[in-house]
Design a protein around this motif. Structure first.
Motif, PDB file in Angstrom:
ATOM      1  N   PHE A 264       0.830  -1.205   0.000  1.00 34.72           N
ATOM      2  CA  PHE A 264       0.000   0.000   0.000  1.00 34.72           C
ATOM      3  C   PHE A 264       0.867   1.257   0.000  1.00 34.72           C
ATOM      4  O   PHE A 264       0.506   2.275  -0.613  1.00 34.72           O
ATOM      5  N   ARG A 265       1.997   1.206   0.692  1.00 32.57           N
ATOM      6  CA  ARG A 265       2.920   2.346   0.669  1.00 32.57           C
ATOM      7  C   ARG A 265       3.397   2.596  -0.760  1.00 32.57           C
ATOM      8  O   ARG A 265       3.457   3.740  -1.217  1.00 32.57           O
ATOM      9  N   TYR A 266       3.745   1.512  -1.453  1.00 36.02           N
ATOM     10  CA  TYR A 266       4.168   1.631  -2.854  1.00 36.02           C
ATOM     11  C   TYR A 266       3.054   2.191  -3.729  1.00 36.02           C
ATOM     12  O   TYR A 266       3.255   3.143  -4.491  1.00 36.02           O
ATOM     13  N   SER A 267       1.853   1.606  -3.625  1.00 42.58           N
ATOM     14  CA  SER A 267       0.760   1.984  -4.526  1.00 42.58           C
ATOM     15  C   SER A 267       0.309   3.421  -4.312  1.00 42.58           C
ATOM     16  O   SER A 267      -0.205   4.061  -5.225  1.00 42.58           O
ATOM     17  N   ASP A 268       0.501   3.957  -3.095  1.00 41.69           N
ATOM     18  CA  ASP A 268       0.133   5.345  -2.823  1.00 41.69           C
ATOM     19  C   ASP A 268       1.087   6.334  -3.487  1.00 41.69           C
ATOM     20  O   ASP A 268       0.694   7.462  -3.815  1.00 41.69           O
ATOM     21  N   GLN A 269       2.329   5.946  -3.666  1.00 45.10           N
ATOM     22  CA  GLN A 269       3.349   6.882  -4.157  1.00 45.10           C
ATOM     23  C   GLN A 269       3.670   6.742  -5.633  1.00 45.10           C
ATOM     24  O   GLN A 269       4.057   7.719  -6.278  1.00 45.10           O
ATOM     25  N   VAL A 270       3.503   5.560  -6.170  1.00 50.60           N
ATOM     26  CA  VAL A 270       4.056   5.277  -7.493  1.00 50.60           C
ATOM     27  C   VAL A 270       3.268   5.977  -8.597  1.00 50.60           C
ATOM     28  O   VAL A 270       2.049   6.118  -8.526  1.00 50.60           O
ATOM     29  N   ARG A 271       4.000   6.445  -9.597  1.00 50.25           N
ATOM     30  CA  ARG A 271       3.419   6.969 -10.831  1.00 50.25           C
ATOM     31  C   ARG A 271       4.249   6.396 -11.972  1.00 50.25           C
ATOM     32  O   ARG A 271       5.278   6.936 -12.338  1.00 50.25           O
ATOM     33  N   GLU A 272       3.792   5.263 -12.498  1.00 53.04           N
ATOM     34  CA  GLU A 272       4.548   4.631 -13.568  1.00 53.04           C
ATOM     35  C   GLU A 272       3.616   4.020 -14.593  1.00 53.04           C
ATOM     36  O   GLU A 272       2.413   3.880 -14.371  1.00 53.04           O
ATOM     37  N   GLU A 273       4.203   3.661 -15.712  1.00 57.88           N
ATOM     38  CA  GLU A 273       3.419   3.181 -16.852  1.00 57.88           C
ATOM     39  C   GLU A 273       2.729   1.864 -16.548  1.00 57.88           C
ATOM     40  O   GLU A 273       1.597   1.632 -16.969  1.00 57.88           O
ATOM     41  N   ARG A 274       3.389   0.983 -15.811  1.00 59.36           N
ATOM     42  CA  ARG A 274       2.823  -0.338 -15.500  1.00 59.36           C
ATOM     43  C   ARG A 274       2.939  -0.599 -13.995  1.00 59.36           C
ATOM     44  O   ARG A 274       3.846  -1.284 -13.556  1.00 59.36           O
ATOM     45  N   PRO A 275       2.029  -0.049 -13.198  1.00 59.07           N
ATOM     46  CA  PRO A 275       2.112  -0.274 -11.751  1.00 59.07           C
ATOM     47  C   PRO A 275       2.042  -1.758 -11.414  1.00 59.07           C
ATOM     48  O   PRO A 275       1.335  -2.528 -12.065  1.00 59.07           O
ATOM     49  N   LEU A 276       2.791  -2.149 -10.396  1.00 59.42           N
ATOM     50  CA  LEU A 276       2.763  -3.540  -9.949  1.00 59.42           C
ATOM     51  C   LEU A 276       1.390  -3.888  -9.384  1.00 59.42           C
ATOM     52  O   LEU A 276       0.745  -3.074  -8.727  1.00 59.42           O
ATOM     53  N   TYR A 277       0.988  -5.118  -9.636  1.00 59.82           N
ATOM     54  CA  TYR A 277      -0.334  -5.618  -9.285  1.00 59.82           C
ATOM     55  C   TYR A 277      -0.175  -6.705  -8.234  1.00 59.82           C
ATOM     56  O   TYR A 277       0.601  -7.646  -8.433  1.00 59.82           O
ATOM     57  N   LEU A 278      -0.890  -6.610  -7.115  1.00 64.63           N
ATOM     58  CA  LEU A 278      -0.906  -7.707  -6.155  1.00 64.63           C
ATOM     59  C   LEU A 278      -1.891  -8.741  -6.676  1.00 64.63           C
ATOM     60  O   LEU A 278      -3.085  -8.463  -6.822  1.00 64.63           O
ATOM     61  N   PHE A 279      -1.377  -9.932  -6.968  1.00 63.50           N
ATOM     62  CA  PHE A 279      -2.171 -10.963  -7.655  1.00 63.50           C
ATOM     63  C   PHE A 279      -1.750 -12.295  -7.060  1.00 63.50           C
ATOM     64  O   PHE A 279      -0.828 -12.943  -7.540  1.00 63.50           O
ATOM     65  N   ASP A 280      -2.426 -12.712  -5.977  1.00 61.73           N
ATOM     66  CA  ASP A 280      -1.944 -13.857  -5.208  1.00 61.73           C
ATOM     67  C   ASP A 280      -2.918 -15.030  -5.263  1.00 61.73           C
ATOM     68  O   ASP A 280      -4.077 -14.903  -4.852  1.00 61.73           O
ATOM     69  N   PRO A 281      -2.456 -16.218  -5.741  1.00 61.05           N
ATOM     70  CA  PRO A 281      -3.342 -17.389  -5.849  1.00 61.05           C
ATOM     71  C   PRO A 281      -3.464 -18.197  -4.563  1.00 61.05           C
ATOM     72  O   PRO A 281      -4.286 -19.109  -4.482  1.00 61.05           O
ATOM     73  N   LYS A 282      -2.655 -17.874  -3.561  1.00 59.66           N
ATOM     74  CA  LYS A 282      -2.647 -18.660  -2.313  1.00 59.66           C
ATOM     75  C   LYS A 282      -3.140 -17.848  -1.120  1.00 59.66           C
ATOM     76  O   LYS A 282      -2.867 -18.195   0.023  1.00 59.66           O
ATOM     77  N   PRO A 322      -3.472  -0.010  -7.641  1.00 58.76           N
ATOM     78  CA  PRO A 322      -3.845   1.403  -7.736  1.00 58.76           C
ATOM     79  C   PRO A 322      -4.449   1.717  -9.094  1.00 58.76           C
ATOM     80  O   PRO A 322      -4.481   0.861  -9.994  1.00 58.76           O
ATOM     81  N   ALA A 323      -4.931   2.930  -9.249  1.00 57.07           N
ATOM     82  CA  ALA A 323      -5.426   3.371 -10.551  1.00 57.07           C
ATOM     83  C   ALA A 323      -4.324   3.217 -11.598  1.00 57.07           C
ATOM     84  O   ALA A 323      -3.165   3.553 -11.355  1.00 57.07           O
ATOM     85  N   GLY A 324      -4.683   2.674 -12.762  1.00 59.75           N
ATOM     86  CA  GLY A 324      -3.713   2.474 -13.834  1.00 59.75           C
ATOM     87  C   GLY A 324      -3.135   1.076 -13.883  1.00 59.75           C
ATOM     88  O   GLY A 324      -2.563   0.667 -14.891  1.00 59.75           O
ATOM     89  N   SER A 325      -3.262   0.334 -12.777  1.00 63.54           N
ATOM     90  CA  SER A 325      -2.795  -1.055 -12.791  1.00 63.54           C
ATOM     91  C   SER A 325      -3.845  -1.938 -13.448  1.00 63.54           C
ATOM     92  O   SER A 325      -5.003  -1.539 -13.606  1.00 63.54           O
ATOM     93  N   GLY A 326      -3.457  -3.120 -13.840  1.00 62.33           N
ATOM     94  CA  GLY A 326      -4.414  -4.023 -14.474  1.00 62.33           C
ATOM     95  C   GLY A 326      -3.731  -5.110 -15.265  1.00 62.33           C
ATOM     96  O   GLY A 326      -2.532  -5.376 -15.086  1.00 62.33           O
ATOM     97  N   TRP A 411     -12.243 -15.857 -24.504  1.00 58.62           N
ATOM     98  CA  TRP A 411     -12.415 -14.431 -24.809  1.00 58.62           C
ATOM     99  C   TRP A 411     -11.161 -13.650 -24.411  1.00 58.62           C
ATOM    100  O   TRP A 411     -10.640 -13.790 -23.303  1.00 58.62           O
ATOM    101  N   TRP A 412     -10.682 -12.797 -25.348  1.00 54.94           N
ATOM    102  CA  TRP A 412      -9.614 -11.856 -25.031  1.00 54.94           C
ATOM    103  C   TRP A 412     -10.180 -10.772 -24.120  1.00 54.94           C
ATOM    104  O   TRP A 412     -11.288 -10.271 -24.352  1.00 54.94           O
ATOM    105  N   HIS A 413      -9.426 -10.368 -23.111  1.00 55.64           N
ATOM    106  CA  HIS A 413      -9.905  -9.269 -22.280  1.00 55.64           C
ATOM    107  C   HIS A 413      -8.750  -8.479 -21.674  1.00 55.64           C
ATOM    108  O   HIS A 413      -7.664  -8.996 -21.405  1.00 55.64           O
ATOM    109  N   LEU A 414      -9.019  -7.196 -21.516  1.00 52.40           N
ATOM    110  CA  LEU A 414      -8.114  -6.229 -20.910  1.00 52.40           C
ATOM    111  C   LEU A 414      -8.862  -5.604 -19.739  1.00 52.40           C
ATOM    112  O   LEU A 414     -10.053  -5.327 -19.829  1.00 52.40           O
ATOM    113  N   VAL A 415      -8.142  -5.359 -18.627  1.00 51.99           N
ATOM    114  CA  VAL A 415      -8.753  -4.762 -17.444  1.00 51.99           C
ATOM    115  C   VAL A 415      -7.823  -3.687 -16.895  1.00 51.99           C
ATOM    116  O   VAL A 415      -6.620  -3.920 -16.761  1.00 51.99           O
ATOM    117  N   ILE A 416      -8.392  -2.520 -16.590  1.00 54.05           N
ATOM    118  CA  ILE A 416      -7.589  -1.465 -15.955  1.00 54.05           C
ATOM    119  C   ILE A 416      -8.375  -0.886 -14.780  1.00 54.05           C
ATOM    120  O   ILE A 416      -9.573  -0.609 -14.886  1.00 54.05           O
TER     121      ILE A 416
END
Length: 510
Positions: A264-282, A322-326, A411-416
């Motif tokens: 959350f500290r990272y996601s609050d500060q970052v402004r980048e083209e491809r923000p990291l996404y928390l995506f955990d299967p476990k 964050p906004a922009g991730s996906g 189906w192809w899909h994009l999410v942001i």
């Protein structure tokens, strides 16, 4: 790649408008008022066109671009020189992408030293994705974000050193590639990218209606109101609750593992083209309470992969970003279908049917790899408008809190994410999709296509044998129905049997 055409075009329009104003002085008094009115209308239309073509930057703190400008601006610079070329010397003939590929081979210390050689190298060596890669490669156990990737790397590896919070701005440096990276990191989604909402929405339908109208024909649908009574997560899952419950447990964030508080500290500060996404299967195994906070919607209760027990592929994920991730364009793994429920925030979805490859996306012949634009925003900037005139337009929607989208297999899909968002998603296999999954797992190159399991080679046999054990006769029954359906589709209609295609008239059998 961002083009400088738009910038040049706007300059030309302004010059043309000024030219018309000068010519208007020679118009006779009797026609002067009419001419001025017409010019005013033209000016308004041009200004509207510029607004439509322009982009809006985020109001929040923007990332540093060190003065980089789009290449088109060079043509309006009286000095007519590019400090990029002067700073790179003999390397100026290389493309920006190739220069960055070479610099990516360097360690952080060498990258820092090289940045002092010239203004050109200063710009390239401070390109944030270079430092991001260094952090992700060297900090597998997580990192403490310090406002920029360079500062984060230095803090983790050279704690006695400090990095200037704001870097130098270099004059007369022009690069479309570097400018686009900065622009995509700071760009707001244009309203026209969000206004199309053509997905079918349903509320309160039965499971049979869902199967008949959407799962059987393999069509997406947005389901409203199906989480209201059995999803405590809708009320409980705020930051404080999640941080308290998860504590020091680490979750998958790209190639690293991080505590939620650090993410959350990272996601609050970052402004980048491809923000990291928390995506955990476990996540449910790590924090069992999270599994108790939600329930599978009734439309997706049948999940045949469950017959494999602990040997089943990864199938459920908690998603935070964050906004922009996906997620850029992809097809869900192992030919499964999926559902995605929004708990916090909102998401923009763009979906294409299996027989339509999205523009700008290039899958390999065997489907094992997909080449696509670097970021989601880049796809919207360069390819979204192409779809407006397609016969098979994409299905689009914004999925909000409490809504669930069904994504059919193939189906192809994009999410942001349009704002800070939390969601749960799950992939599943039902009887409607079982034969597709078995066929997918049996492909000759299945070992390169199958994901979410360590045993890619034997998954087909394991799954088929388990189905035949727990649900004997099911595969044969579904196969027979599929063959009957195919035969019915190939059967000639009544008019085909009575029409003579060669003579263009009826034929009679008596």
């Amino acid at each position: 790649m961002l083009s400088s055409k738009t910038l040049i075009f706007k300059k030309q329009k302004r010059k043309t408008k000024n030219g018309k104003n000068k010519k208007s002085k020679k118009i006779s008094v009797s026609t002067k008022q009419e001419s001025v009115t017409k010019q005013y209308q033209i000016a308004q239309e041009e200004e509207q066109e510029e607004e439509d073509e322009g982009f809006s930057l985020k109001d929040s703190v923007q990332s540093e671009n060190h003065g980089v400008q789009p290449l088109g601006n060079l043509y309006f610079n009286p000095s007519s020189h590019n400090s990029r070329n002067i700073g790179l010397g003999n390397l100026q003939t290389l493309t920006d992408e190739l220069v960055l590929d070479i610099l990516a081979l360097l360690e952080g210390t060498n990258l820092g030293i090289l940045s002092t050689v010239s203004k050109g190298f200063y710009i390239f060596c401070n390109h944030e994705p270079l430092w991001r890669n260094l952090v992700l490669e060297n900090c597998k156990g997580g990192f403490f974000f310090k406002g920029s990737w360079k500062s984060t790397f230095v803090s983790a590896n050279k704690p006695l050193f400090s990095v200037l919070s704001c870097g130098f701005k270099v004059r007369d440096f022009y690069s479309d590639y570097l400018f686009q990276s900065w622009l995509c990191a700071n760009l707001e989604m244009k309203p026209e990218w969000l206004e199309r909402d053509n997905i079918v929405r349903r509320k309160g339908i039965s499971v049979d209606e869902f199967v008949l109208n959407f799962e059987e024909p393999n069509k997406p649908v947005l389901l409203e109101g199906c989480l209201e009574n059995n999803w405590p997560a809708l009320e409980k899952w705020n930051r404080d609750y999640l941080i308290e419950k998860c504590g020091d447990v680490k979750f998958s964030v790209g190639p690293v593992e991080m505590k939620l508080e650090d993410y959350f500290r990272y996601s609050d500060q970052v402004r980048e083209e491809r923000p990291l996404y928390l995506f955990d299967p476990k996540f449910a195994e790590k924090i069992p309470q999270l599994e108790k906070d939600y329930d599978i919607p009734m439309y997706f209760n049948e999940d045949l992969f469950s017959v494999l027990g602990n040997d089943r592929p990864d199938y459920r994920w908690i998603i935070i970003g964050p906004a922009g991730s996906g997620s850029s364009f992809h097809i869900d793994p192992n030919s499964t279908s999926a559902w995605n429920a929004v708990i916090k925030g909102s998401k923009k979805w763009v979906l294409f049917p299996p027989d339509v490859v999205p523009p700008g996306v290039h899958p390999s012949p065997d489907g094992a790899e997909v080449a696509s634009p670097v970021s989601i925003i880049e796809w919207f900037m360069n390819f979204y408008n192409e779809t407006k005139n397609w016969k098979k337009r994409p299905i689009e929607c914004v999925c909000k809190v409490g809504e669930v989208i069904f994504v059919p297999n193939g189906w192809w899909h994009l999410v942001i994410n349009l704002e800070d968002s939390i969601a749960i998603t799950q992939n599943f296999v039902s009887r409607r999709n079982l034969l597709n999954v078995l066929e997918f797992l049996e492909r000759p190159n299945a070992c390169t296509l199958v994901s979410g399991t360590s045993d890619r080679v034997n998954l087909h046999d394991k799954f088929k044998n388990a189905i035949e054990t727990y649900l004997p006769g099911t595969i044969d029954e579904l196969t027979l129905k599929a063959e009957e359906k195919k035969a019915q589709q190939n059967k000639p209609s009544f008019w085909d049997t009575v029409t003579d295609s060669k003579a263009g008239a009826f034929k009679f059998s008596f």
